[in-house]
Design a protein around this motif. Structure first.
Motif, PDB file in Angstrom:
ATOM      1  N   LEU A  66       0.854  -1.182   0.000  1.00  0.00           N
ATOM      2  CA  LEU A  66       0.000   0.000   0.000  1.00  0.00           C
ATOM      3  C   LEU A  66       0.889   1.231   0.000  1.00  0.00           C
ATOM      4  O   LEU A  66       1.720   1.406   0.896  1.00  0.00           O
ATOM      5  CB  LEU A  66      -0.899   0.023   1.235  1.00  0.00           C
ATOM      6  CG  LEU A  66      -1.746   1.281   1.439  1.00  0.00           C
ATOM      7  CD1 LEU A  66      -2.775   1.436   0.319  1.00  0.00           C
ATOM      8  CD2 LEU A  66      -2.426   1.243   2.799  1.00  0.00           C
ATOM      9  N   ASP A  67       0.725   2.081  -1.017  1.00  0.00           N
ATOM     10  CA  ASP A  67       1.422   3.360  -1.078  1.00  0.00           C
ATOM     11  C   ASP A  67       0.678   4.306  -0.146  1.00  0.00           C
ATOM     12  O   ASP A  67      -0.477   4.656  -0.385  1.00  0.00           O
ATOM     13  CB  ASP A  67       1.411   3.880  -2.514  1.00  0.00           C
ATOM     14  CG  ASP A  67       2.157   5.178  -2.670  1.00  0.00           C
ATOM     15  OD1 ASP A  67       2.051   6.053  -1.779  1.00  0.00           O
ATOM     16  OD2 ASP A  67       2.837   5.329  -3.703  1.00  0.00           O
ATOM     17  N   LEU A  68       1.303   4.700   0.941  1.00  0.00           N
ATOM     18  CA  LEU A  68       0.634   5.513   1.949  1.00  0.00           C
ATOM     19  C   LEU A  68       0.390   6.953   1.493  1.00  0.00           C
ATOM     20  O   LEU A  68      -0.451   7.640   2.069  1.00  0.00           O
ATOM     21  CB  LEU A  68       1.415   5.490   3.263  1.00  0.00           C
ATOM     22  CG  LEU A  68       1.511   4.107   3.917  1.00  0.00           C
ATOM     23  CD1 LEU A  68       2.315   4.179   5.198  1.00  0.00           C
ATOM     24  CD2 LEU A  68       0.138   3.522   4.183  1.00  0.00           C
ATOM     25  N   ASP A  69       1.092   7.402   0.450  1.00  0.00           N
ATOM     26  CA  ASP A  69       0.862   8.745  -0.080  1.00  0.00           C
ATOM     27  C   ASP A  69      -0.364   8.793  -0.982  1.00  0.00           C
ATOM     28  O   ASP A  69      -1.174   9.700  -0.894  1.00  0.00           O
ATOM     29  CB  ASP A  69       2.087   9.240  -0.847  1.00  0.00           C
ATOM     30  CG  ASP A  69       3.306   9.389   0.041  1.00  0.00           C
ATOM     31  OD1 ASP A  69       3.139   9.764   1.218  1.00  0.00           O
ATOM     32  OD2 ASP A  69       4.422   9.118  -0.440  1.00  0.00           O
ATOM     33  N   SER A  70      -0.504   7.802  -1.851  1.00  0.00           N
ATOM     34  CA  SER A  70      -1.610   7.802  -2.814  1.00  0.00           C
ATOM     35  C   SER A  70      -2.767   6.913  -2.383  1.00  0.00           C
ATOM     36  O   SER A  70      -3.822   6.944  -3.001  1.00  0.00           O
ATOM     37  CB  SER A  70      -1.101   7.328  -4.173  1.00  0.00           C
ATOM     38  OG  SER A  70      -0.750   5.950  -4.117  1.00  0.00           O
ATOM     39  N   ASN A  71      -2.542   6.088  -1.362  1.00  0.00           N
ATOM     40  CA  ASN A  71      -3.525   5.116  -0.885  1.00  0.00           C
ATOM     41  C   ASN A  71      -3.861   4.065  -1.951  1.00  0.00           C
ATOM     42  O   ASN A  71      -4.952   3.500  -1.958  1.00  0.00           O
ATOM     43  CB  ASN A  71      -4.796   5.803  -0.373  1.00  0.00           C
ATOM     44  CG  ASN A  71      -5.486   4.975   0.688  1.00  0.00           C
ATOM     45  OD1 ASN A  71      -4.836   4.276   1.461  1.00  0.00           O
ATOM     46  ND2 ASN A  71      -6.800   5.024   0.728  1.00  0.00           N
ATOM     47  N   LYS A  72      -2.920   3.808  -2.858  1.00  0.00           N
ATOM     48  CA  LYS A  72      -3.108   2.805  -3.904  1.00  0.00           C
ATOM     49  C   LYS A  72      -2.348   1.531  -3.535  1.00  0.00           C
ATOM     50  O   LYS A  72      -1.251   1.586  -2.978  1.00  0.00           O
ATOM     51  CB  LYS A  72      -2.613   3.317  -5.249  1.00  0.00           C
ATOM     52  CG  LYS A  72      -3.479   4.420  -5.805  1.00  0.00           C
ATOM     53  CD  LYS A  72      -3.039   4.791  -7.189  1.00  0.00           C
ATOM     54  CE  LYS A  72      -3.954   5.896  -7.708  1.00  0.00           C
ATOM     55  NZ  LYS A  72      -3.610   6.322  -9.048  1.00  0.00           N
ATOM     56  N   GLU A 124       1.823  -5.253   2.506  1.00  0.00           N
ATOM     57  CA  GLU A 124       0.577  -5.899   2.904  1.00  0.00           C
ATOM     58  C   GLU A 124       0.725  -7.423   2.921  1.00  0.00           C
ATOM     59  O   GLU A 124       0.232  -8.082   3.828  1.00  0.00           O
ATOM     60  CB  GLU A 124      -0.553  -5.499   1.966  1.00  0.00           C
ATOM     61  CG  GLU A 124      -0.855  -4.010   1.958  1.00  0.00           C
ATOM     62  CD  GLU A 124      -1.453  -3.542   3.270  1.00  0.00           C
ATOM     63  OE1 GLU A 124      -2.471  -4.105   3.686  1.00  0.00           O
ATOM     64  OE2 GLU A 124      -0.900  -2.608   3.869  1.00  0.00           O
TER      65      GLU A 124
END
Length: 138
Positions: A66-72, A124
């Protein structure tokens, strides 16, 4: 960046040492992420392939993060530079993300420096790890 005990198989350790030696022969290849990878190799725990914990990101592992900046959420496979292909999600161990995730496990937050500051992801799941399935020499 979160401190971790880096586990590598003896086979991957030898190949990463060779890769770094070859890359360091070209001055423009000197980058901070490669220096960090060199430091990690100097302090890593070398284990037999069948002793590798199954939730650790190793070479040729496929990881959902999970990219915590983009939430992708993204899925990538960690490979050597010659096998990298971003269009298929195969990222090189010699790029910042690849060098950063090596040795981390599920649930870890991974941060590395970028031109704009820092980037953070959360691993994840390790969807595939070659050592866990007996594929010791990919």
């Amino acid at each position: 960046m979160m401190e971790r005990a880096l586990y590598l198989t003896d086979y991957d350790y030898e190949r990463l040492e060779l890769l770094l030696d070859n890359m360091n022969r070209v001055p423009q290849n000197r980058r901070e992420d490669l220096s960090q990878l060199e430091d990690d190799l100097a302090t890593c725990h070398i284990v037999a392939p069948d002793e590798m914990p199954p939730n650790i990101v190793t070479l040729h592992s496929t990881v959902r993060y999970l990219d915590l900046d983009s939430n992708k959420v993204r899925v990538v496979t960690l490979v050597f530079p010659s096998n990298a292909d971003l269009s298929t999600g195969r990222i090189s161990i010699a790029v910042p993300l690849g060098a950063a995730i090596l040795g981390h496990s599920e649930g870890d937050l991974v941060t590395w420096k970028t031109f704009d500051g820092a980037k953070t992801i959360r691993i994840e799941e390790v969807l595939y790890q070659p050592e866990a399935t007996g594929d010791y020499y990919l």
